[in-house]
Design a protein around this motif. Structure first.
Motif, PDB file in Angstrom:
ATOM      1  N   THR A   1       2.224  -1.680 -11.377  1.00  0.00           N
ATOM      2  CA  THR A   1       0.795  -1.487 -11.601  1.00  0.00           C
ATOM      3  C   THR A   1       0.127  -1.197 -10.258  1.00  0.00           C
ATOM      4  O   THR A   1       0.671  -1.488  -9.185  1.00  0.00           O
ATOM      5  N   ARG A   2      -1.061  -0.628 -10.335  1.00  0.00           N
ATOM      6  CA  ARG A   2      -1.859  -0.319  -9.148  1.00  0.00           C
ATOM      7  C   ARG A   2      -3.181  -1.052  -9.275  1.00  0.00           C
ATOM      8  O   ARG A   2      -3.822  -1.019 -10.316  1.00  0.00           O
ATOM      9  N   ARG A   3      -3.569  -1.755  -8.219  1.00  0.00           N
ATOM     10  CA  ARG A   3      -4.841  -2.483  -8.256  1.00  0.00           C
ATOM     11  C   ARG A   3      -5.527  -2.400  -6.904  1.00  0.00           C
ATOM     12  O   ARG A   3      -4.888  -2.175  -5.870  1.00  0.00           O
ATOM     13  N   ARG A   4      -6.826  -2.598  -6.933  1.00  0.00           N
ATOM     14  CA  ARG A   4      -7.622  -2.558  -5.706  1.00  0.00           C
ATOM     15  C   ARG A   4      -7.750  -3.964  -5.138  1.00  0.00           C
ATOM     16  O   ARG A   4      -8.015  -4.924  -5.881  1.00  0.00           O
TER      17      ARG A   4
ATOM     18  N   ARG B   1       0.844  -1.191   0.000  1.00  0.00           N
ATOM     19  CA  ARG B   1       0.000   0.000   0.000  1.00  0.00           C
ATOM     20  C   ARG B   1       0.882   1.245   0.000  1.00  0.00           C
ATOM     21  O   ARG B   1       2.024   1.215   0.457  1.00  0.00           O
ATOM     22  N   TYR B   2       0.327   2.344  -0.469  1.00  0.00           N
ATOM     23  CA  TYR B   2       1.074   3.596  -0.513  1.00  0.00           C
ATOM     24  C   TYR B   2       1.583   3.975   0.875  1.00  0.00           C
ATOM     25  O   TYR B   2       2.739   4.374   1.040  1.00  0.00           O
TER      26      TYR B   2
ATOM     27  N   GLU C   1       4.395   3.357 -13.222  1.00  0.00           N
ATOM     28  CA  GLU C   1       3.233   2.827 -13.933  1.00  0.00           C
ATOM     29  C   GLU C   1       3.323   3.156 -15.418  1.00  0.00           C
ATOM     30  O   GLU C   1       3.079   2.295 -16.275  1.00  0.00           O
TER      31      GLU C   1
ATOM     32  N   TYR D   1      -5.856   0.139  -2.114  1.00  0.00           N
ATOM     33  CA  TYR D   1      -5.126  -0.074  -3.354  1.00  0.00           C
ATOM     34  C   TYR D   1      -3.696  -0.466  -3.019  1.00  0.00           C
ATOM     35  O   TYR D   1      -3.131  -0.011  -2.020  1.00  0.00           O
TER      36      TYR D   1
ATOM     37  N   TYR E   1       0.321  -1.307  -4.833  1.00  0.00           N
ATOM     38  CA  TYR E   1       1.216  -1.242  -5.981  1.00  0.00           C
ATOM     39  C   TYR E   1       2.017  -2.529  -6.022  1.00  0.00           C
ATOM     40  O   TYR E   1       2.405  -3.065  -4.986  1.00  0.00           O
TER      41      TYR E   1
ATOM     42  N   LEU F   1       5.817   6.682  -8.354  1.00  0.00           N
ATOM     43  CA  LEU F   1       4.896   5.584  -8.633  1.00  0.00           C
ATOM     44  C   LEU F   1       4.161   5.798  -9.952  1.00  0.00           C
ATOM     45  O   LEU F   1       3.982   4.852 -10.733  1.00  0.00           O
TER      46      LEU F   1
END
Length: 212
Positions: free
Chosen positions: A71-74, A41-42, A65, A82, A84, A61
């Motif tokens: 990549t960033r995903r939930r 997480r961030y 990307e 979210y 990374y 970040l």
């Protein structure tokens, strides 16, 4: 603190220059170091990168990307966070960081009073030292600074992770100085165990300690 602007390309038809276009900015390779441990997480990234501003981290970040490194995903419910994570191309930077860690190891001879430290920052040099044995397995490493684990011989998952392992094959308890010496090649795990500097529990042969 003002947001850093994206550095322009070197505009050189050179593989090294192209690589530095993508990862030559300050903090980028250290973000990669954190994400090699798995999705983060961030807020976790920011906590484990002391000294980076929120603006700079967000910028790096986004750049990663855009360049196909991350990549960033939930996360699925019930979590709404979210994370990374590295792409295959991003994970391909492990040998780069391994080489940099080997080159920089002599600079760790003395810890400065201002130095921050996280246990998993020792993972890359230690991974290099233990991977050379060619065995596959999970090694949990316990330091005063925290716990991390290594996944030897497993190219399908993250090579290391922060925190304890679910089912480690061997657990090593040692101090940071000993960990640095192993990572730099100045000490083997077997020598550390024999000298009483390392406690090995489990399949110690995995890390080169026969009959421990």
């Amino acid at each position: 603190m003002p947001r850093e602007t994206r550095r322009r390309s070197y505009d050189q038809y050179c593989a090294a220059a192209r690589a530095l276009d993508a990862v030559g900015d300050r903090w980028t390779l250290l973000v990669v170091r954190e994400l090699l441990a798995g999705p983060r997480r961030y807020t976790d990234l920011h906590a484990d990168l002391p000294g980076v501003s929120t603006d700079v981290l967000a910028s790096r970040l986004k750049d990663m990307e855009r360049d196909g490194l991350a990549t960033r995903r939930r996360l699925p419910p019930p979590s709404a966070a979210y994370v990374y994570e590295l792409t295959e191309r991003g994970r391909g930077l492990l040998p780069v960081l391994t080489a940099l860690a080997g080159w920089g190891a002599p600079a760790l001879a003395e810890r400065r009073p201002t130095d921050a430290v996280r246990a998993h920052w020792f993972a890359i040099p230690l991974l290099r030292a233990l991977q050379a044995r060619g065995r596959a397995g999970v090694v949990e490493v316990r330091l005063d600074e925290g716990v991390f684990h290594l996944r030897l011989g497993d190219a399908e998952t993250s090579p290391y992770g922060d925190g304890p392992a679910d089912a480690p094959d061997v657990c090593l308890t040692l101090d940071a100085e000993t960990c640095v010496e192993i990572g730099s090649g100045d000490l083997t795990v077997e020598e550390g165990v024999r000298a009483g500097r390392i406690k090995a529990e489990g399949d110690a042969a995995l890390v080169g300690v026969p009959g421990a």
